[in-house]
Design a protein around this motif. Structure first.
Motif, PDB file in Angstrom:
ATOM      1  N   UNK A 132      59.469  39.868  29.127  1.00 52.58           N
ATOM      2  CA  UNK A 132      60.418  41.050  29.259  1.00 52.58           C
ATOM      3  C   UNK A 132      59.925  42.259  28.643  1.00 52.58           C
ATOM      4  N   UNK A 133      58.722  42.121  28.318  1.00 53.42           N
ATOM      5  CA  UNK A 133      58.087  43.546  27.856  1.00 53.42           C
ATOM      6  C   UNK A 133      58.651  43.596  26.208  1.00 53.42           C
ATOM      7  N   UNK A 134      58.446  44.814  25.788  1.00 52.82           N
ATOM      8  CA  UNK A 134      58.708  45.063  24.369  1.00 52.82           C
ATOM      9  C   UNK A 134      59.649  46.420  24.299  1.00 52.82           C
ATOM     10  N   UNK A 135      60.167  46.932  25.405  1.00 54.34           N
ATOM     11  CA  UNK A 135      60.672  48.274  25.256  1.00 54.34           C
ATOM     12  C   UNK A 135      62.034  47.662  26.080  1.00 54.34           C
ATOM     13  N   UNK A 136      62.918  47.643  25.112  1.00 58.79           N
ATOM     14  CA  UNK A 136      64.210  47.200  25.382  1.00 58.79           C
ATOM     15  C   UNK A 136      65.451  48.133  25.112  1.00 58.79           C
ATOM     16  N   UNK A 137      65.552  48.362  23.788  1.00 57.99           N
ATOM     17  CA  UNK A 137      66.403  49.625  23.363  1.00 57.99           C
ATOM     18  C   UNK A 137      65.829  50.878  23.027  1.00 57.99           C
ATOM     19  N   UNK A 352      64.453  44.026  21.719  1.00 54.71           N
ATOM     20  CA  UNK A 352      65.721  43.239  21.489  1.00 54.71           C
ATOM     21  C   UNK A 352      65.960  41.638  21.926  1.00 54.71           C
ATOM     22  N   UNK A 353      65.534  40.972  21.027  1.00 53.25           N
ATOM     23  CA  UNK A 353      65.532  39.528  21.203  1.00 53.25           C
ATOM     24  C   UNK A 353      66.475  38.545  20.680  1.00 53.25           C
ATOM     25  N   UNK A 354      67.749  39.268  20.558  1.00 51.60           N
ATOM     26  CA  UNK A 354      68.809  38.547  20.017  1.00 51.60           C
ATOM     27  C   UNK A 354      69.355  37.359  20.700  1.00 51.60           C
TER      28      UNK A 354
END
Length: 426
Positions: A132-137, A352-354
């Motif tokens: 999912x990449x590292x650019x979430x929020x 965001x890996x919550x």
């Protein structure tokens, strides 16, 4: 539903993983919250282009074969190109299917809860690849909500074009690739732009007759393993060099922008008073410009040494000389007084890996891994900047990382050669 491998994310990293798993006959499914590669369409502005040459665009079994290998694809061309990849091998792709929870399964493997067109479903998988990449929020300062409500605010992820902003001047915060290019987009549209600089370095677009990134690729820089890079794993936190592929590619020279009327500032420090419109800045603008130029010239010198060591015939070397020098570093800006009606935040994202209930993260919520392999058997990451090398976050390096992760799966389980399922059978 049960499957051998669940790949979470249908962008270039997830699709590349699927290509290898499909090749090796491994039962798997690719779960994508939107559509394949939707981030390219949804999170880039209208004039966006790649900053890497088109020939860098290589995925497993698929590469750019258009008429301009040294050019730079636009946003829409990238979307079309990745869409063409899907058609070449028919991955078992489930679009509009969001993974809402991932936990370990008793006895090994994982349980994924999903929501999609068919409602909520549970998937059991022996292996999971998080692509999912590292650019979430999108990041904005915690005090942004206290800014004068008359000022329109948006993150770079939601910027599309100058016309979407109210009339008036614009403050862009952040001078990485997105911030610098959006500032240029607004500047070329005739808007008065104010730009708050971070510590991003810059690089020449072309040098001694070739694109700098082509030189660096020949020199093996994109194959540099993160552990061997100066600073080691800290390289994963570095900001990318700013440059542009717009109009065939060119340098981004913030000094030239300032010479032509753009207003530059140092690192944004904060808001003077809640509800106000006066911002304060650290006196770091001059140092930021000097540092970016030093990196620019240092990269050119590295190329010079490579050319000499290889006996390559090339145009003569050169050194960048500043076209504008500030008299002082401004430390304050009254937005209302300067006629600024909009602020574009271009200060990055946080992961965001919550939804991932597996203990593979550090104290900052970032995944811990070695070349994408975590300490939890069967759980992998892919598509992160500096996952393994400098090229990991680029099209150029994805295939190698995906092949490694896929080989870890097939090599440790003996899955290679088992019948592959299609998206219709999972």
């Amino acid at each position: 539903m049960k499957t051998s491998v669940a790949v979470v994310g249908g962008g270039q990293a997830g699709l590349s993983t699927s290509w290898y798993l499909t090749r090796d006959g491994v039962d798997h499914v690719v779960l994508e919250a939107g559509t394949a590669a939707h981030e390219w369409a949804d999170s880039r502005w209208d004039t966006f282009t790649l900053v890497t040459p088109n020939w860098h665009c290589r995925l497993p079994g698929y590469e750019y074969d258009g008429p301009d290998p040294d050019g730079f694809m636009t946003r829409d061309e990238v979307v079309e190109w990745i869409g063409g990849y899907v058609a070449t091998f028919g991955p078992p792709l489930r679009e509009h299917t969001r993974v809402t929870s991932l936990v370990e399964r008793d006895g090994g493997g994982f349980v994924l809860e999903t929501s999609g067109p068919d409602g909520e479903q549970t998937i059991e998988a022996d292996h999971v690849v998080l692509a999912t990449g590292g650019y979430h929020l999108p990041i904005v300062p915690p005090w942004a909500g206290a800014l004068d409500p008359a000022v329109h605010q948006l993150h770079s992820a939601h910027y599309r074009n100058p016309e979407q902003l109210p009339e008036g001047a614009v403050l862009v915060v952040g001078s990485g690739q997105s911030g610098a290019q959006i500032a240029e987009d607004l500047h070329l549209a005739g808007r008065q732009v104010h730009l708050a600089l971070g510590d991003a370095p810059r690089v020449a677009r072309t040098y001694r007759g070739r694109d700098c990134m082509t030189w660096l690729s020949d020199m093996g820089l994109y194959d540099t393993v993160v552990a061997q890079y100066p600073g080691g794993l800290a390289a994963r936190e570095k900001t990318n060099h700013y440059v542009t592929g717009r109009d065939g590619g060119r340098d981004i020279d913030l000094r030239a922008f300032a010479r032509d009327g753009m207003r530059l500032y140092g690192m944004l420090a904060g808001l003077d008073v809640p509800g106000g419109s006066t911002l304060t800045f650290e006196p770091t603008m001059t140092a930021a410009l000097d540092s970016a130029d030093a990196t620019y010239n240092s990269i050119c010198r590295d190329i010079d040494r490579w050319i000499e060591s290889q006996g390559i015939e090339a145009p003569p070397p050169s050194t960048y000389e500043p076209v504008w020098t500030p008299d002082t570093d401004p430390t304050g800006l009254d937005l209302a007084g300067a006629g600024i009606t909009s602020v574009v935040w271009a200060i990055g994202y946080r992961p965001d890996y919550r939804w991932v209930g597996v203990g593979v993260f550090d104290g900052h919520g970032r995944p811990t891994h070695t070349r994408g392999v975590t300490s939890v058997p069967g759980l992998y990451f892919l598509g992160l900047p500096w996952l393994h090398t400098w090229g990991s976050g680029r099209f150029l390096g994805i295939a190698r990382d995906a092949e490694h992760v896929a080989s870890c799966i097939t090599g440790t389980t003996g899955l290679r050669g088992s019948p592959a399922r299609t998206s219709a059978s999972v």
